[in-house]
Write an enzyme that holds these catalytic residues in place. Sequence first.
Site, PDB file in Angstrom:
ATOM      1  N   GLY C 146       0.829  -1.198   0.000  1.00  0.00           N
ATOM      2  CA  GLY C 146       0.000   0.000   0.000  1.00  0.00           C
ATOM      3  C   GLY C 146       0.864   1.250   0.000  1.00  0.00           C
ATOM      4  CB  CYS C 147       0.215   4.662  -1.255  1.00  0.00           C
ATOM      5  SG  CYS C 147      -1.438   4.964  -0.596  1.00  0.00           S
ATOM      6  CE1 TYR C 148      -1.547   8.324   3.737  1.00  0.00           C
ATOM      7  CE2 TYR C 148      -3.341   6.814   3.321  1.00  0.00           C
ATOM      8  CZ  TYR C 148      -2.878   8.096   3.431  1.00  0.00           C
ATOM      9  OH  TYR C 148      -3.728   9.156   3.248  1.00  0.00           O
ATOM     10  CB  THR C 150       5.282   2.435   0.132  1.00  0.00           C
ATOM     11  OG1 THR C 150       4.645   1.319  -0.505  1.00  0.00           O
ATOM     12  CG2 THR C 150       6.599   2.742  -0.561  1.00  0.00           C
ATOM     13  CB  VAL C 151       5.912   6.824   2.476  1.00  0.00           C
ATOM     14  CG1 VAL C 151       4.535   7.023   3.060  1.00  0.00           C
ATOM     15  CG2 VAL C 151       6.823   7.975   2.853  1.00  0.00           C
TER      16      VAL C 151
END
Lengths: 343, 343, 343, 343
Positions: C146-148, C150-151
Site C-alpha cells: 500500500g502507498c501509506y 510504503t513510505v
Amino acid sequence: MTRTRVAVAGASGYAGGELLRHLLAHPDVEIGALTGASNAGQPLGGLQPHLVPLADRVLEETTLEVLSGHDVVFLALPHGQSGPIAAQLGDDTVVIDCGADFRLQDASAWEAFYGGEHAGTWPYGMPELPGQREQLRGATRVAVPGCYPTVSTLTLAPAVAAGLIEPEVVVVAASGTSGAGKAAKPHLLGSEIMGNASAYGVGGTHRHTPEITQNLSALVDGTVAVSFTPLLVPMSRGILATCSAPLARDVSAEEAHETYAKAYADEPFVHVLPPGQWPQTQSVTGSNAVHVQVTVDEAARRLVAVGAVDNLAKGTAGAAVQCMNLALGLDEGTGLTTIGLAP
Amino acid sequence: MTRTRVAVAGASGYAGGELLRHLLAHPDVEIGALTGASNAGQPLGGLQPHLVPLADRVLEETTLEVLSGHDVVFLALPHGQSGPIAAQLGDDTVVIDCGADFRLQDASAWEAFYGGEHAGTWPYGMPELPGQREQLRGATRVAVPGCYPTVSTLTLAPAVAAGLIEPEVVVVAASGTSGAGKAAKPHLLGSEIMGNASAYGVGGTHRHTPEITQNLSALVDGTVAVSFTPLLVPMSRGILATCSAPLARDVSAEEAHETYAKAYADEPFVHVLPPGQWPQTQSVTGSNAVHVQVTVDEAARRLVAVGAVDNLAKGTAGAAVQCMNLALGLDEGTGLTTIGLAP
Amino acid sequence: MTRTRVAVAGASGYAGGELLRHLLAHPDVEIGALTGASNAGQPLGGLQPHLVPLADRVLEETTLEVLSGHDVVFLALPHGQSGPIAAQLGDDTVVIDCGADFRLQDASAWEAFYGGEHAGTWPYGMPELPGQREQLRGATRVAVPGCYPTVSTLTLAPAVAAGLIEPEVVVVAASGTSGAGKAAKPHLLGSEIMGNASAYGVGGTHRHTPEITQNLSALVDGTVAVSFTPLLVPMSRGILATCSAPLARDVSAEEAHETYAKAYADEPFVHVLPPGQWPQTQSVTGSNAVHVQVTVDEAARRLVAVGAVDNLAKGTAGAAVQCMNLALGLDEGTGLTTIGLAP
Amino acid sequence: MTRTRVAVAGASGYAGGELLRHLLAHPDVEIGALTGASNAGQPLGGLQPHLVPLADRVLEETTLEVLSGHDVVFLALPHGQSGPIAAQLGDDTVVIDCGADFRLQDASAWEAFYGGEHAGTWPYGMPELPGQREQLRGATRVAVPGCYPTVSTLTLAPAVAAGLIEPEVVVVAASGTSGAGKAAKPHLLGSEIMGNASAYGVGGTHRHTPEITQNLSALVDGTVAVSFTPLLVPMSRGILATCSAPLARDVSAEEAHETYAKAYADEPFVHVLPPGQWPQTQSVTGSNAVHVQVTVDEAARRLVAVGAVDNLAKGTAGAAVQCMNLALGLDEGTGLTTIGLAP
C-alpha cells in the site's frame, strides 16, 4: 557511440531544471558543466532536489571557460544575457537559447517590448511551422520559442494557413506560475496564487505578443492582428490557450477539425483530439505533447480552438531538446515523450 | 422590529450553503425551513460543517407545506425544479430563484439550451442594469442571474452602452469548481482539478450564453454577438472574465476607464480599479463585490476589460440577498460586504 | 529480444493509468490487453487522455480469456476482486496485484480491516526490506505494498531495525487525493479538497494500519505499536509521512542520520537527504524515489523521521514495475526513474 | 455611543490585512492610523485589494506620533519590533501584540528560540484557558497567541487537564502558507507550494514549540514534553493539528469525547464536533471558530485529537479582536463569527 556533451547555463532556475530532467532521460547525452549566477558554488541537490542523479554536482560561474568544450550549450538565462555569451561560443558548438534574445526578426519589436539593442535572429525552434524543420536540421544556433507563442501558434496555425479565419485573432491563455520563474516576488507567493486567478499584461503589452504576431503573420500575406491576454491561474505548470477569430467564410465544425487533423497528421508531438474532447493541461504535464481541439461557433460566426501545453516541457525544455535532436541529426523525438503525468 | 422569516429550498448544496452563510450575517432575517432532496432528514452539521450555528437543524422535504408561512423563499434547486414549486407559492411570498428557470425572456432560447418547456420570465436580479433596480423594488418574484452572466455583463455593459465597441464580444471566463455544484462527477474530483485547466462548453454551447446575449443586447438596438468560452481552473471559488471587442471608433484607454468609472460611480458593489491595477478573484472571495478594469489594445484595435466575481457570492447568493433587500424595501446592502477574504 | 507481454486489469483508474505510464516507458515491455469494468468497450483516449500512444486502445472486460496469454498480468482492481481472478491464472503467468488482497499475513487482521475471507499471502513487494529482494526474484505472485505502508515503513525501518527507538511509533501522513481513487465521491470533489486539510481514519481505523504494523514488527522481536493518522491535503499526488517514536537510548542526530545513510546506501530508490534538507513530495512526483530525512528531538527525547513518496509511482505502479523486473530477472531499475517532476 | 478608535501597525502584511478585515466588520470600531514599513506612503488599495472600503487610505510610518491618540493599537510587526514601540505607548492605550515578543514567560526560552533580549510577558490572549478570560478583562496589554499554539493547545488542553494522557504529546500540524507571511522567499513561491507537502522546523526547533509547552504545562504539575512538527501544505489558510499522547489510564472514546464536550460547553468559539465527524480547515476559513474532535486508538493505547483553525483568523486577528473585546468590556464575540467560508 560517443555521447553528446552538453552544458546548461542557468541550471538553478525552472527552465534549467526542466532541461536537466529532459537531458537525464536522453540516451545520447552526457551532462557536462552546469552554471548558476548567485548560486554558483552550491551543489545542485539543494536547489533542484528532484534531480537526484545530479545532487552532488556543483554549479559553476557562467563563463566562456566553463561552457567551452561542449558539443551543445543550452542557455536558460534572463532575457538579454544570452547574446554576449553566445557571441563568444564558436560555430562548432550548437547553442540553444531558451530566452527571448534571438526569437524576433523585427528589431523595433524587440526594442519596444524588451528594451535595449536587438541581439539578432536565430532559426526559430518550432519545427511544426512550414519549412521550419528543414532550417533546424544541422543548425548551430536555435532560438527556442516562448511558452505562450508555442501553444498560441500551434493552436491557430492550421486555421490561419487554410484561410478559415479573418486575420484578427483573440488569445486568452491561462498559465501556471512556473512560467514566471523562480525569482521571489510577492505576487507569486503561494498565498497569493492559490484560490486566485488574475490577468496581467492586458492590452497587448505582454512580451510574447510580437512573437505570436510574427508566427501567424508568416502564414499569410500581411499581418495577423493578435489580441493576447495572459492569465495566471493556481497551478505550477501548463498553459491552456483559448483562441478565436471571425470566420472568413462558411466553415463547419467538421471542416475545421479535418483541417487541423490533416495539418498535424505527421507531427509527432501535436495531437488533435477526437471531436468533442477538449484539451486539459494535466494531460500534457511533463510531456512534449500539445493537445489541440477546434470547433465553430455558428451563432457568433467564430472559429474557436483550444490548445494545451506544458510551459516548461514543450513550452521550453522539450522544444529545446527536440531542436537539439534536429540540429545533431538525431531522431527528432529521442528522449522525449508524448505521455503526460496525470492526475 | 419583526424579522423577516426566510426558507431555503436546496440547503445542502453550494448555493444553498452560501445563501445560509449570507442570511446568518443579515441582521433582519430569521432562518426558517431548510429543505433538501436525498438529504432530507439529516442534520445540516454533517452537510455544511462550516455553518456552526445551524449544525443541529434538520433538512426537510421540499414541499409546499414546508415552505409555506415564510416571508421569503429562496430556491436553490436544479434547473427545471423551481417552476412547479414557485407556482404553488402565493404572491404574498417573495420567491427568489437562484436557478435558471425564469431568467430568459426568449422561450425558444430556453428550449434550445435547457430543453423542456419555458417556465416564464421574472424580474432579473441585476440592479446594476439600467432601470433594473426599480423593477426589483417591491418585486415578489426575482430570477437571480447566472454566475458567468453576472461578471460578463457587468464587465462589458459600460462599453456596450456607451457605444465604444462593435456588437461582437469575446468572453473567456476562468471559473472555480463550485459553480459546477456538489454532485459527484469524476471530472470534478480534486485529483482531476488540481494542476489542471480545461475548457468546456466551447463554441457557444454553454447555457449561460443566451443570458449574456440577452443582457448585452438590451443595451443596444439589435443583437450583440457573444462568443463565450468557460474554463475550469484549480480553485473552489471565483470567476475571472476576460472580455474584448473591436473598437467602434478611436477610444483611448483613459476614455474607456472614465466611461467605466462614471457608469459605476454610484454602484455599491461594482468597483472599477485604479488604472493599471487588474482584478483578481481572491480580492472578492466571499464578498458581494465585482472588480473591473478596462484598457485599449491599440495594435489590435480592441477594448479589453477584465472582471472578477465570487460565483457563489455576488454570482449567486449575494445577488439573491441584494435582491431580497430591494424586494423588501430594506437598504440594498444590508448584510452584504464588499470585503473579500484574502489571501 | 522478445518483449514481455503484459496485461493491465483495471486500466481506467488511477493505479491502472500510472501502470501504463510506467509500462510505456519500459524498454522490454509490450502492452497487451487492457480491461475495465463499467468502462469496457470505451477507447482509452477518453478515459486517460494523457496516454496518447494508447488513445485508440479499447478496454475489454476483465475475464480470464482476455487476460490469458500474457507473460505478466497487473491487477489494479478494487480490494477483494484480485483473489478470484488470480486463482484462475496459471503459475506460468506472473501476477502482480496492486490491491490489498494478498498483502497481509494475518487472516484475522484482514477480516477485521477489510471484511470477508482472506485470500492469502503473496511475496510482499518491498525489496528494500531485509531478505525481501531475494523472495521477489523469480516470483510469480507479488503483492504490491500500500502507498501509506510504503513510505511509513521505509521512513521508520532503519530506526526500528537498529533499535534506536521504542516499539511505539506515531505516523501522521499527509496525502494527495489520487490515493482515494477515481470513483466520484462528494468529499473528494475539487471544491471540497482545495483550500482544505482534513483527517480521516483516525484512531487506528485506516486499513493500512495492520500493514505498517506487520512490516515494522518483522524487524524486531515482538510487536511495534503503530498510531497511524492519514490526512488529506490539497494536491493530487504524494504522501509526506512524519514519523516519530521515543528514543530507546541516547541517540544523536548524527548517529540517526548515519544509521539511515548506511541502511539505504545500496538502495537505488531510497535517497537519504543530506543533513538539514527535509523531504518534499514535489521532488518525487512521478518518480520511483523515496526521500527520507531523520533527526532527534533532544527535548522531547524522540527520533523524528520524514519520508516523501509519490503514492501512485513508488507507492503503487513504480513498485509494481520494480517487482516485475525482479520477477523476470531484469535489472531492477529498468524503465524506472529517480527523477521527480518539479515544480 | 462613541466608537473605539484603533490603529494597526503593519497593515500591509497578512496579519495586518486580516485585522482590518475583522475590524471593518466590528460595529463599535473606527479605523484610525494604518502604518507600514517599506510601504509607507502607498495607498492600501494596491497592497490589500480585498479591503475595498480602505482602498484610498495611505500607509504611514510606524512611529509613536502616528500611533498616539488611539484607544487601541494593534501591532502586526516582525518579531522583536513590538517591544520598543509598546514601551512608548501609555497605559491608557490598549496594546494588542500579534507578534511573539510578549508571549513567553521564560526569558531563557525566548533567547534560545528567538535570540536577543526578552521584552517581557503580557497577559496571554487565549481566554479559553483556565482563569485566562478574567486576566484579559480590562487588560491594557495583550499578547496574541501564535497560530500553531492556538490550535495545538485547544486540541490537547481538555485531555491534559483531565489527566487522560501522559505528559508527552506529539503534534503534527499541517499549515497553509499565509502563516509564513508576505515576504517573498523562493520556497514560498506558488510553483514550489502547489502539488507539494513538506516538513520544516523538525526536531523541536520551531519557535512555537516553547509556547505550546508553556500552555500545556500550566495545566498540570510539571512539564509536558512536546514533539512538534509543522508541515507546509498547498493552501493559503488553515492549520490542521493532529495531536496524540499515550493514555494515562483506560479511557474510552466516549469518555474522551465527553471530556472535550464538557470542557468547551460554554466556549463560544470552540466547537467539539459530533462523534465520528472530523475537523477540516475549510469549515473554519475566515472564522473565529476552532473545530475539535477526539478519539482513542485502543491498539496503540493513545488518545488522538484533531483540531482545525484558520491561522490568520482565530489563529491571529480573530483572537486579537476577541481579546480587544474583553479588554474593552464589550461582548466577547462582537464582530466575530463562527461561520466559515466553504467551499
